[in-house]
Design an enzyme around this catalytic site. Structure first.
Site, PDB file in Angstrom:
ATOM      1  N   LYS A  92       7.301 -35.883  -0.357  1.00 11.06           N
ATOM      2  CA  LYS A  92       8.711 -36.118  -0.692  1.00 11.06           C
ATOM      3  C   LYS A  92       8.820 -36.835  -2.035  1.00 11.06           C
ATOM      4  O   LYS A  92       8.071 -37.778  -2.309  1.00 11.06           O
ATOM      5  CB  LYS A  92       9.370 -36.944   0.422  1.00 11.06           C
ATOM      6  CG  LYS A  92      10.870 -37.154   0.234  1.00 11.06           C
ATOM      7  CD  LYS A  92      11.470 -37.858   1.440  1.00 11.06           C
ATOM      8  CE  LYS A  92      12.955 -38.145   1.214  1.00 11.06           C
ATOM      9  NZ  LYS A  92      13.579 -38.813   2.370  1.00 11.06           N
ATOM     10  N   SER A 167      17.907 -37.175   3.137  1.00 16.01           N
ATOM     11  CA  SER A 167      17.326 -36.893   1.830  1.00 16.01           C
ATOM     12  C   SER A 167      16.037 -36.092   1.881  1.00 16.01           C
ATOM     13  O   SER A 167      15.510 -35.687   0.850  1.00 16.01           O
ATOM     14  CB  SER A 167      17.059 -38.215   1.099  1.00 16.01           C
ATOM     15  OG  SER A 167      16.174 -39.044   1.833  1.00 16.01           O
ATOM     16  N   SER A 191      18.018 -39.899   6.922  1.00 12.87           N
ATOM     17  CA  SER A 191      17.483 -39.024   5.887  1.00 12.87           C
ATOM     18  C   SER A 191      16.326 -38.151   6.329  1.00 12.87           C
ATOM     19  O   SER A 191      15.975 -37.192   5.649  1.00 12.87           O
ATOM     20  CB  SER A 191      17.015 -39.863   4.683  1.00 12.87           C
ATOM     21  OG  SER A 191      18.121 -40.308   3.942  1.00 12.87           O
TER      22      SER A 191
END
Length: 483
Positions: A92, A167, A191
């Site tokens: 990520k 996210s 997220s």
């Protein structure tokens, strides 16, 4: 059987459809070479990623394959193989990756190349994974819609018009479309859970402290964000969590895990009691259809001997949400202030980041203290619930995936949203309690939009949550991901 995507993607090959656990075993036993595995996923990325923009900062193919060849040579010499040996992984883009661009989705860091790894990234490397690139994120991880001005938006795995969530949106989409065997995510206010729900995969927010955070400039203040695993199965999540978890000397709030999560799943859950919080007695606005899908999932849980009972705790949920907002501003807003204070950088921040900073600057110490007291009270309430129940369940999101161009919902079920993250309020309860929370897929509405449900366990009860998720997974008539 897997639900169909509206993207014009070819079917994934046999290698990419294997679970991460199966792939790792095949590599260790030399039934598949690392080069074969890596090549299959790189080919899949080449065919699919241009349609969804899930993976960014992809390394040069020749460099990745050279690393795969070195891994194969290591095995040929009788070398040891870690649990993730030979698996291609993209990290990520909020996590530091040594020698590989890390942008945080911000033009401020468009060319930033870290000189060190995040702690969990270092562990993933040591376990033998091959890091091939990054997964896309919203700017600084703010909001559950993965778009930024560096790479652009990531599109939902099922519909090109819809958001991937965030996210960890890039990670969820890459998993759903078989571009990665397993992926990391992170979660402050949903997220990790929300994009998993929006893309029909699993996402696990661990107990606070299980996965060490850092390196960071502040190692003692208890934050609410955590790193965690995402996967196409609960076993794949356990495989990655085994490497991510455990005490790190530079993360004093971290702690040692008790054995292997993957090994722990070899013993099946024997059932239990679920407290179904639903929409908190009408407090949370929900798009029609979400509660129905979750309640149908609770019926499947009953098939696995988990019986549910509706419960609405006697809590001032609005005050609890405001405590979450205050604590988020006190951490995220203050962390972003260094950019806000520089006029050249400030104009590069998206409005949500500016809002977080400016709200943080208005906070007083007594307000922050009151918020931590409110959070502590909620923790005690959760402990009392877990005296009666094994799990708490809520929908993972209050709206189905929306059009990516919308940025964020301004209204949910007729109620106006007063901030960019108010519509994600349902995710705050596990965060505030420091609890483990697993998103499990619950199905699709009439428009083909995915949804998920959170399974929340007592603090440090991570294995119990995963075992319940695995029991539920066995009842599903479909597989995670998108065909």
């Amino acid at each position: 059987m897997r639900p169909a995507t509206r993207h014009a993607v070819p079917p994934a090959g046999d290698i990419c459809r294997l679970s991460a656990v199966e792939l790792a075993g095949a590599v260790r036993e030399r039934r598949l070479s690392v080069r074969e595995v890596v090549t299959a996923f790189l080919d899949r990325i080449e065919a699919v990623n241009p349609l969804v923009n899930a993976i960014v900062s992809l390394r040069d193919r020749a460099d990745i394959l050279a690393e795969a060849d070195r891994a194969d040579a290591h095995l040929a010499r009788g070398g040891k193989a870690g649990s993730l040996f030979g698996l291609p992984i993209a990290i990520k883009d909020l996590a530091l990756t040594k020698g590989l661009r890390t942008t945080f989705g911000s033009p401020i860091f468009a060319d930033f190349v870290p000189g060190e790894d995040d702690f969990f990234v270092e562990r993933v490397r040591k376990a033998g994974a091959i890091i091939i690139g990054k997964t896309n994120v919203p700017e600084f991880g703010l909001g559950s819609n993965t778009y930024n001005s560096v790479f652009g938006p990531t599109l939902n795995a099922f519909d090109p018009l819809l958001t991937a969530g965030g996210s960890s949106g890039g990670a969820a989409v890459a998993l759903a479309l078989d571009m990665l065997p397993v992926a990391d995510g992170s979660d402050f206010g949903g997220s990790l859970r929300n994009p998993a729900a929006y893309n029909n995969v699993y996402g696990f927010r661990p107990s606070q402290g299980l996965v060490p955070a850092g390196p960071d400039i502040d190692v003692f203040h208890a934050q609410m964000g955590v790193e965690g695993p995402m996967g196409r199965s609960v076993r794949d999540i356990a495989l990655l969590l085994d490497e991510q978890a455990g005490h790190h000397p530079r993360a004093p709030l971290s702690y040692d895990k008790q054995g292997s999560f993957l090994d722990g799943l070899s013993t099946k859950a024997t059932g239990g009691r679920i407290a179904w919080l639903g929409d908190l007695g009408g407090h949370l606005p929900m798009e029609p259809g979400i509660l129905d899908l979750c309640q149908a999932a609770l019926v499947r849980f009953a098939d696995a001997s988990f019986h549910s009972e509706a419960l609405v705790p006697h809590v001032d949920f609005e005050a609890l949400w405001q405590a979450f907002v205050t604590l988020r501003q006190a951490s995220s807003g203050c962390a972003l202030k260094v950019h806000y204070d520089d006029p050249a950088r400030r104009k590069l921040l998206k409005p949500e980041a500016v809002w977080e900073v400016e709200q943080a600057m208005r906070l007083t110490a007594p307000e922050i203290h009151a918020a931590t007291v409110r959070r502590s009270s909620w923790h005690r309430t959760l402990l009392s619930i877990f005296d009666r129940f094994d799990l708490v369940a809520l929908p993972t999101a209050q709206v189905f995936p929306f059009e990516v161009a919308t940025r964020w919902p301004r209204e949910v079920a007729g109620r106006a949203m007063d901030s960019y993250h108010r519509w994600m309020q349902v995710s705050a309860f596990a965060t505030l309690g420091g609890c483990p929370a697993l998103n499990v897929p619950v199905g699709f509405d009439g428009k083909g939009r995915p949804m998920g449900m959170q399974l929340i366990g007592r603090p440090r009860g991570d294995l119990a949550v995963l075992k319940a998720g695995a029991a539920y997974e066995a009842t599903l008539p479909w597989q995670a991901g998108a065909s």
